[in-house]
Write a protein that holds these residues in place. Structure first.
Motif, short mmCIF file in Angstrom:
data_model
loop_
_atom_site.label_atom_id
_atom_site.label_comp_id
_atom_site.label_asym_id
_atom_site.label_seq_id
_atom_site.Cartn_x
_atom_site.Cartn_y
_atom_site.Cartn_z
N PHE A 9 -1.42 -47.10 -59.67
CA PHE A 9 -0.75 -47.55 -60.88
C PHE A 9 -1.68 -48.39 -61.73
N ASP A 10 -1.56 -48.23 -63.04
CA ASP A 10 -2.26 -49.14 -63.95
C ASP A 10 -1.69 -50.55 -63.81
N LEU A 11 -0.37 -50.63 -63.63
CA LEU A 11 0.31 -51.93 -63.58
C LEU A 11 1.47 -51.88 -62.61
N ILE A 12 1.52 -52.84 -61.71
CA ILE A 12 2.70 -53.09 -60.89
C ILE A 12 3.18 -54.49 -61.22
N THR A 13 4.44 -54.61 -61.62
CA THR A 13 5.04 -55.92 -61.84
C THR A 13 6.03 -56.22 -60.73
N MET A 14 6.32 -57.51 -60.52
CA MET A 14 7.19 -57.90 -59.41
C MET A 14 8.10 -59.04 -59.85
N GLY A 15 9.40 -58.90 -59.58
CA GLY A 15 10.30 -60.01 -59.84
C GLY A 15 11.61 -59.61 -60.49
N ALA A 52 4.35 -49.19 -70.22
CA ALA A 52 4.62 -47.75 -70.14
C ALA A 52 4.69 -47.14 -71.54
N ARG A 53 5.27 -47.87 -72.49
CA ARG A 53 5.34 -47.40 -73.86
C ARG A 53 3.94 -47.18 -74.45
N LEU A 54 2.97 -47.92 -73.93
CA LEU A 54 1.59 -47.83 -74.42
C LEU A 54 0.76 -46.83 -73.62
N GLY A 55 1.45 -46.04 -72.77
CA GLY A 55 0.79 -44.96 -72.06
C GLY A 55 0.30 -45.31 -70.67
N ARG A 56 0.65 -46.48 -70.17
CA ARG A 56 0.19 -46.89 -68.86
C ARG A 56 1.17 -46.44 -67.76
N ARG A 57 0.61 -46.17 -66.58
CA ARG A 57 1.44 -45.78 -65.43
C ARG A 57 1.88 -47.07 -64.74
N THR A 58 3.19 -47.34 -64.74
CA THR A 58 3.68 -48.63 -64.28
C THR A 58 4.77 -48.47 -63.22
N ALA A 59 4.94 -49.53 -62.44
CA ALA A 59 5.99 -49.58 -61.42
C ALA A 59 6.48 -51.01 -61.30
N LEU A 60 7.69 -51.16 -60.79
CA LEU A 60 8.31 -52.47 -60.61
C LEU A 60 8.71 -52.66 -59.16
N ILE A 61 8.46 -53.86 -58.63
CA ILE A 61 8.98 -54.27 -57.32
C ILE A 61 10.12 -55.24 -57.58
N ALA A 136 -3.60 -51.12 -57.32
CA ALA A 136 -3.17 -51.23 -58.72
C ALA A 136 -4.24 -51.91 -59.56
N ARG A 137 -4.43 -51.42 -60.76
CA ARG A 137 -5.45 -52.00 -61.64
C ARG A 137 -5.01 -53.37 -62.15
N VAL A 138 -3.70 -53.56 -62.34
CA VAL A 138 -3.15 -54.86 -62.72
C VAL A 138 -1.92 -55.13 -61.86
N PHE A 139 -1.81 -56.36 -61.37
CA PHE A 139 -0.58 -56.82 -60.71
C PHE A 139 -0.08 -58.02 -61.49
N TRP A 140 1.24 -58.03 -61.78
CA TRP A 140 1.86 -59.07 -62.62
C TRP A 140 3.02 -59.68 -61.85
N THR A 168 -5.14 -59.78 -61.85
CA THR A 168 -3.94 -60.31 -61.19
C THR A 168 -3.35 -61.41 -62.06
N VAL A 169 -2.18 -61.15 -62.65
CA VAL A 169 -1.62 -62.03 -63.67
C VAL A 169 -0.46 -62.85 -63.11
N PHE A 170 -0.53 -64.16 -63.36
CA PHE A 170 0.57 -65.07 -63.07
C PHE A 170 1.23 -65.43 -64.40
N ASP A 171 2.41 -64.85 -64.63
CA ASP A 171 3.24 -65.22 -65.78
C ASP A 171 3.99 -66.48 -65.39
N LEU A 172 3.67 -67.60 -66.01
CA LEU A 172 4.20 -68.90 -65.56
C LEU A 172 5.73 -68.95 -65.64
#
Length: 315
Positions: A9-15, A52-61, A136-140, A168-172
């Motif tokens: 995945f380009d991006l996996i987000t969690m939360g 995903a709207r910008l063409g990235r392959r994304t998933a959510l945990i 994953a290329r990015v984890f959020w 690896t992104v920490f969204d505060l």
């Protein structure tokens, strides 16, 4: 849990995930609102949709309740192109609801219905897919994921599985009404395992004790990240990299309808720009434009812009 197999995945987000119920008219208090729109909500879910709207392959945990609202959320994720393989049901708790009041340009009170506990706080460390997280290329991840157990342990385990690989992104993501204890220790742990920190000035002050944007950015770098992004509302956004690069972007003038999804659009576009390898000023301009577009619209998830819309604003 299902493994990622050969999918990277380009991006996996969690939360957090939930149903947003917004009045269909602005300037109306909830006590007087009589018509509502139903939308996919929750910051990590929205960031995944935005990318995903910008063409990235994304998933959510995440987790939902075992109820019709949970079914709706998983269907919406799929409709928006977000992989929902790691969005399971928790029978013990209902899917959360979030109401908001919209008083443009800058007052949007939120009311979270996440009691007795939100399903997304029930993610356990043993339910993760470490190989997919590492690949994953990015984890959020977000601050809310650190607010209670077992989600806190799972979020930190996900960060440790990353080993600061890729981005690896920490969204505060500071939501004080969702915390029952001091966030200082878990925030410090997460900052030590992340490569990027993103937050508004209040969130940065919670994480670092610094209210000045430049001082907060320096404190975030000292805490362990490589890139600190400080959102300053009407004053634009500041980004400082460990290599000494400093970039600032002025806000775009729009007629604000609902400011709540702007930060998530910014986040998805930020990930897109970082993945594209753009220079920092270009990344900030692009993310700022995405946020401004969503601020001018009623919804959050369904308002996330496509590339052509962002390019039009920038032009």
């Amino acid at each position: 849990m299902t493994t990622a197999e050969d999918v990277v995945f380009d991006l996996i987000t969690m939360g957090r995930i939930g149903v947003d119920l917004y009045p269909l008219r602005t300037g109306v208090p909830l006590a007087e609102a009589d018509t509502f729109g139903k939308f996919l909500g929750g910051s990590p879910a929205n960031v995944a949709v935005a990318a995903a709207r910008l063409g990235r392959r994304t998933a959510l945990i995440s987790r939902t309740g075992a109820d019709p609202f949970g079914e709706y959320l998983r269907a919406e994720l799929r409709r928006f192109g977000v992989d929902d393989r790691w969005v399971a049901e928790v029978a013990a708790y209902p899917t959360p609801l979030t109401f908001c009041e919209m008083f443009p340009p800058d007052r949007f009170p939120l009311y979270f219905y996440r009691l007795p506990k939100a399903p997304d706080l029930e993610i356990g460390p043993d339910e993760l897919d470490p190989a997919a997280l590492r690949a994953a290329r990015v984890f959020w991840m977000t601050g809310t994921g650190l607010s209670a157990q077992p989600s806190r342990a799972a979020t930190l385990a996900a960060l440790e599985a990353r080993g600061k690989a890729g981005i690896t992104v920490f969204d505060l993501d500071w939501r004080p009404m969702l915390w029952e204890e001091d966030p200082a220790k878990p925030y410090a742990q997460a900052l030590g395992l992340a490569t990027v920190a993103v937050g508004n000035t209040q969130e940065c002050e919670v994480a670092t004790g610094e209210s000045d944007p430049h001082a907060a950015a320096r404190a975030l770098l000292a805490a362990g990240v490589e890139l600190a992004v400080v959102k300053r509302g009407p004053e634009g956004v500041l980004a400082v990299h460990r290599d000494g690069t400093v970039a600032e972007a002025a806000p775009l003038e729009v007629e604000v309808v609902n400011g709540l999804g702007a930060g998530d659009a910014f986040g998805g576009a930020l990930c897109h720009g970082l993945l594209a390898g753009w220079d920092l000023p270009r990344v900030l301009r692009y993310a700022n434009a995405a946020g401004a577009i969503v601020a001018s619209r009623l919804a959050c998830s369904s308002a996330m812009p496509f590339p052509a819309e962002i390019e039009e604003v920038l032009a």
